[in-house]
Design a protein around this motif. Structure first.
Motif, short mmCIF file in Angstrom:
data_model
loop_
_atom_site.label_atom_id
_atom_site.label_comp_id
_atom_site.label_asym_id
_atom_site.label_seq_id
_atom_site.Cartn_x
_atom_site.Cartn_y
_atom_site.Cartn_z
N ILE A 135 0.84 -1.20 0.00
CA ILE A 135 0.00 0.00 0.00
C ILE A 135 0.87 1.25 0.00
O ILE A 135 2.06 1.19 0.33
N THR A 136 0.28 2.34 -0.41
CA THR A 136 0.94 3.65 -0.35
C THR A 136 0.45 4.37 0.90
O THR A 136 -0.74 4.65 1.04
N GLU A 174 10.81 2.29 1.59
CA GLU A 174 11.17 3.58 0.97
C GLU A 174 10.09 4.00 -0.02
O GLU A 174 9.38 3.16 -0.58
N GLY A 175 10.04 5.30 -0.24
CA GLY A 175 9.08 5.83 -1.21
C GLY A 175 7.64 5.81 -0.73
O GLY A 175 6.72 5.62 -1.51
N SER A 176 7.43 5.97 0.56
CA SER A 176 6.10 6.05 1.18
C SER A 176 5.22 4.83 0.90
O SER A 176 4.01 4.92 0.83
N THR A 177 5.86 3.68 0.68
CA THR A 177 5.10 2.44 0.52
C THR A 177 5.28 1.59 1.77
O THR A 177 6.20 1.80 2.57
N ALA A 178 4.39 0.63 1.93
CA ALA A 178 4.45 -0.25 3.09
C ALA A 178 3.89 -1.61 2.73
O ALA A 178 3.03 -1.72 1.84
N SER A 228 -3.72 4.47 3.93
CA SER A 228 -3.43 5.21 2.69
C SER A 228 -4.08 6.57 2.66
O SER A 228 -3.62 7.47 1.96
N GLN A 229 -5.16 6.77 3.44
CA GLN A 229 -5.84 8.07 3.45
C GLN A 229 -5.34 8.89 4.62
O GLN A 229 -4.95 8.37 5.66
#
Length: 1039
Positions: free
Chosen positions: A955-956, A1009-1013, A1037-1038
């Protein structure tokens, strides 16, 4: 030749040309269409059947295209139904789509054949592809057979809970079809609508509101909780959904807000009662003080969120927003819609006509809105008549002293138009301008007199009619005009114009004493050839002249009365008898003959030249009823503004801000970490409650000292956390009291004690509150610990020592509506999940239900009646409540075993007189109990739950959710999980177990990294795991 062969030949006659166009691999000699009816060759239909039974998808697809083409041409293709139905299960989506189109066409005609394929559609409702599920529901709802109503109802209920918003959208469409087929399903459909109204997808919003408008437009209470959500989603909803929602919200706002048009009144600054002022003086003073209008925030939200839609490319959306501003916005703000409406005048003629109709209504009441755009309403030679007359109406409404000279020059051009209907309408507009603006009355009248010499008879006739109306306003100064018009009787043939001249001559015969008798003489000659309307005016003229100038006209009048005595029209014969008895006295004449002169020559009121759009404002703008100027079927009237606004709190949706509370709770958790021995000595703790009270008091004092040393922000955080813990303690205290009750005590005693406990807590002081809170927290923690041990013994999880039930990190304050006060006839019910072990059973979820009596009479015997629970589900109800006084509330506890599923528990909430169907559906996060375990134990359990027991997704993560504190808060708020300590900053772990089976639920959030999980869930219950994963993804994500 049989009918069936004829049908085949009909279809086969033109199949060859189509086959050639589609370039299909099968070829056949072309047969002329003229001989198709008489050909006995059925090969072409056989070819279609063979193609449908082929193993090749391209052949099936080509056959379906040809069949749909035949249907489009109006040919009968019903004989191919069996061959087509076989392809419903095709894996090719394009083939399936065309099959569904075919079935929708013949489902109602071929009901028996359609019923054969019901099972196929039911299987398709569970297809993995959302398009197929939606198409199957659409076809099923198109089968207009009453016998399948239960199947349709079940399909709609399932589709309303589908994961795909597209399927849920089609479920909303099917609601309207089912309601038109069987209106008795209304109550069940309302339940589905209520559920879909809570949907947050923009794809569903417009469709469900349309279903709401069709099925239950009067159920405003369903909109309360969803009002703000609909306002905020409005910009992102598809265009036709926006139109429906705006119209619905317009009706809603007219019932919930006070009028914004009452903006007068000044608020007196010194409102306080003077020391020596009496009550009567104060009342008089209060009456004089007028509070200024303050717009409700929800009212402002609607107006603000619809404003951007004025830029929409869809004319219907712009028109909908314009009518909303017209009916809801303050008059000072409504002007912004004028520019957008004028922009729509560049659209096609149909759109122009509707827009101009609405502008014409607006321009009557508020001229200033459209005065800057006056030239936009000038008529073009290419405009059709309906557009011309509408523009002319608007120009007439906008006329004033400043622009009348410009408009009159424009009207002079319009009078010369080749469109005679438009020219006549222009003359009427000139007459209205002359009436409304006194400065140009003479100018208009002179211009109309000049038109009397026009070659066009229609223009002259319309001018005469308008002049007649104008002369009634000031007849004393226009004797010459009457003489001029009398001379036109030789040339004008239009009956209305001739009748108008005769009426003017008779009404003002004393001003033209020489002309009037001669006019009567001429009319007597042509009486038998005149129209009935003219004959009636000749009779009136003769009667008036007989009364005023009997010497010259007596014989003429008698002649005319004798002619009309034998006329074919009974109206004229009747008028003749009446006049003869009135003006020619004889022995039989009654008393009225004395007053004949007063009757005929009485002064008549001047006619009012009004706009034909004046009465249309009683209809809502933009509706069919407004366009037709008559009430259409299905029109819903706008209600009047309420004098006092209803309670705005009904629109409140509780949103809990937990940033402050969570930081303090997390700090407490860290401090209490070394006190595990305290939890293990639960038996000693329960035996000596006095010692624990002193310990908890000392601990609370230490915490207070630490908080006082912190910053001011920490102080505010501590106060908010105390409120949270205070509210938690109420539920915990009730739970603890019930734990120690013996089985002999009745539930009614529990209810009484709980009520007293709540009232006692409200009256208690702040310091005693803090002491009781800490004491109850400790006692409830020890009880939950003992519960977890008993659970471990009974269910025996894999690692009982490692997973112990802990107290929840967060208790939601959000309440869910169980029964609205309007639906419950004054009984309102709300419920929330306390996240505490249930006292009625280890496998049950504790639900706190608050019952409120909103009526002015007491409600008796409140209890739970019939229960409709899915298989395996159990429910422990509260004992009946004997009575509930007006405006009083009581909170009772209910235990429900949901069997580790999110199925709905349906039951009846009953009073002495009524039964209300209600239901409780738990979020998956409430089916869990938090457990504490070490990081090592977590990894051990996770290693044992891999493969099919593991569900993951990438997810972002929103930037504001990437910090540890916020992330923990978001996850624990969404699900009842316990926090597992982690040695890595980027990995967060959570653990819980399911209430029913005690299965472990392990959640891991690994930030990358890059605001992903990476979100990973390990559990023995993969279904619950996948549902929990789906609920946690948007939470992280929200923002």
């Amino acid at each position: 030749m049989s009918a069936s062969s004829l049908g085949y030949n009909e279809q086969g006659g033109e199949a060859a040309p189509e086959q050639g166009q589609e370039a299909t691999p099968t070829t056949a000699p072309s047969v002329p269409a003229a001989f198709g009816l008489f050909s006995s060759d059925t090969k072409k239909n056989e070819d279609l059947k063979q193609m449908l039974e082929s193993n090749k998808d391209y052949a099936k697809l080509d056959a379906m295209k040809r069949i749909v083409g035949m249907i489009a041409k109006g040919k009968n293709a019903s004989e191919l139904f069996p061959a087509v139905v076989k392809n419903v299960a095709s894996k090719n989506i394009e083939i399936k789509k065309l099959v569904y189109v075919y079935l929708m066409r013949y489902a109602e005609e071929q009901q028996d054949l359609a019923l054969l394929s019901i099972s196929t559609f039911q299987r398709a409702l569970k297809d993995p592809n959302q398009l197929i599920r939606a198409s199957a529901l659409r076809v099923l709802s198109s089968i207009r057979v009453p016998i399948i109503v239960p199947i349709m109802m079940l399909a709609i209920k399932e589709a309303s809970a589908d994961l795909s918003p597209y399927v849920r959208k089609n479920a909303a469409h099917a609601i309207q079809k089912l309601y038109s087929l069987d209106p008795e399903q209304k109550e069940m459909l309302i339940e589905v609508i209520e559920k879909l109204l809570k949907d947050k997808s923009t794809l569903v919003a417009g469709s469900v509101v349309m279903a709401f408008e069709e099925v239950c437009p009067d159920r405003i209470d369903l909109i309360h909780k969803n009002y703000r959500k609909l306002c905020n989603l409005l910009v992102d909803v598809e265009e036709w959904g926006q139109v429906v929602i705006i119209h619905m919200l317009t009706r809603y706002a007219r019932t919930q807000f006070v009028s914004p048009w009452k903006e007068d009144g000044v608020l007196d600054e010194d409102n306080e009662k003077d020391f020596y002022e009496s009550d009567e003086e104060q009342k008089k003073k209060d009456q004089k003080v007028k509070k200024p209008y303050a717009m409700d925030p929800d009212h402002r939200l609607l107006i603000r969120n619809t404003k951007p839609l004025l830029q929409s490319r869809n004319a219907a959306v712009v028109m909908a927003v314009a009518q909303l501003y017209w009916h809801l916005a303050p008059k000072s703000e409504a002007g912004i819609v004028s520019k957008s409406l004028v922009r729509l005048l560049r659209s096609n003629r149909e759109v122009q006509y509707i827009v101009l109709q609405n502008i014409a209504t607006m321009s009557i009441q508020r001229k200033g809105m459209f005065e800057p755009y006056l030239k936009s309403f000038y008529v073009r030679s290419t405009d059709p008549t309906m557009i011309k007359t509408s523009k002319l109406e608007i120009l007439t409404n906008l006329a004033n002293e400043a622009n009348i000279s410009t408009l009159l020059r424009e009207f002079q051009t319009y009078v010369k138009s080749q469109d005679k209907q438009f020219a006549a309408a222009t003359i009427q507009a000139i007459g209205r301008c002359a009436t409304n603006i006194s400065e140009v009355t003479d100018t208009c009248l002179n211009g109309l007199v000049c038109l009397l010499s026009n070659r066009d008879e229609i223009v002259v006739a319309e001018s005469v009619v308008v002049i007649k109306k104008l002369l009634q306003t000031q007849p004393a100064h226009h004797g010459e005009i009457i003489k001029h018009m009398a001379k036109l009787l030789d040339t004008i043939t239009v009956p209305v114009a001739r009748a108008s001249i005769l009426w003017l001559t008779g009404e003002y015969c004393e001003r033209v004493p020489k002309i009037a008798p001669d006019v009567l003489r001429k009319m007597a000659k042509s009486f038998t050839n005149e129209d009935d309307l003219v004959k009636l005016q000749i009779l009136n003229l003769g009667a008036k002249l007989y009364l005023t100038n009997s010497k010259q006209t007596k014989l003429l009048t008698q002649y005319i009365l004798n002619l009309s005595k034998y006329d074919q029209s009974y109206d004229i014969r009747d008028r003749t008898r009446f006049i003869r008895q009135l003006i020619v006295p004889n022995e039989k004449s009654g008393a009225l003959s004395k007053y004949a002169k007063k009757i005929f020559l009485a002064q008549k009121p001047a006619p009012l030249l009004e706009s034909p759009f004046k009465d249309r404002d009683r209809f809502q703008l933009g509706t069919l009823s407004h366009t037709l100027n008559t009430k259409a079927i299905g029109y819903l009237e706008l209600s009047n503004w309420p004098e006092v606004a209803p309670d705005p709190s009904v629109r409140n949706v509780e949103v809990i801000e937990l940033g402050k509370e969570w930081s303090v709770a997390l700090g407490k958790a860290k401090k209490e970490k070394p006190t595990e021995k305290f939890y293990s000595d639960s038996e000693e703790e329960s035996a000596s409650t006095t010692d624990t009270e002193s310990e908890s008091t000392s601990e609370s004092e230490k915490e207070k000292n630490e908080k006082e040393e912190g910053s001011s922000m920490e102080n505010s955080e501590s106060s908010s956390s105390e409120e949270l813990s205070d509210s938690e303690s109420e539920s915990k205290e009730g739970t603890a009291k019930k734990k120690f009750k013996t089985t002999e005590e009745s539930d009614s005693d529990e209810t009484e004690k709980k009520t007293k406990l709540i009232s006692k807590k409200r009256k208690s002081s702040g310091s005693s509150d803090s002491e009781s809170v800490s004491t109850e927290e400790n006692s409830s923690d020890s009880e939950s610990e003992s519960d977890s041990e008993s659970d471990a013994e009974s269910r025996k999880p894999k690692n009982a020592a490692a997973s112990k039930v802990s107290s929840p990190m967060f208790v939601p304050m959000k309440t869910h509506e169980l029964l609205h006060r309007m639906s419950g006839k004054g009984l309102a019910a709300y419920y929330h999940f306390s996240r505490q072990p249930c006292i009625y059973g280890d496998q049950m979820v504790s639900v706190q239900v608050t019952l409120t009596n909103t009526t002015d009479q007491k409600l008796e015997n409140i209890h739970i009646g019939e229960r409709k629970l899915p298989a395996g589900m159990k429910m422990h109800v509260f004992n009946p409540i004997e009575f509930l006084e007006p405006e009083e509330s009581i909170t009772v506890s209910v235990g429900i075993d949901f069997c580790d599923s999110t199925q709905t528990a349906s039951f009846q909430l009953c009073t002495k007189e009524d039964h209300f169907s209600v239901n409780i559906q738990p979020p998956v996060g409430e089916l869990l109990l938090p457990v504490t375990m070490s990081e090592k134990d977590f990894k051990t359990e996770q290693g044992m739950l891999t493969g099919m027991n593991e569900t993951s997704a990438t997810i972002t993560v929103a930037p504001q959710n990437s910090t540890r504190l916020v992330l923990l808060e978001k996850v624990v708020k969404a699900a009842n999980l316990g926090v597992v300590p982690s040695g890595q900053d980027n990995i967060h772990r959570f653990a819980a177990k399911t209430v029913h089976s005690g299965s472990l639920m392990l959640v891991t959030v690994e930030l990358k990294e890059g605001s992903t999980a990476q979100l990973i869930i390990n559990t023995e219950k993969p279904v619950i795991g996948s549902v929990l994963l789906r609920e946690l993804k948007p939470v992280l994500s929200q923002g």
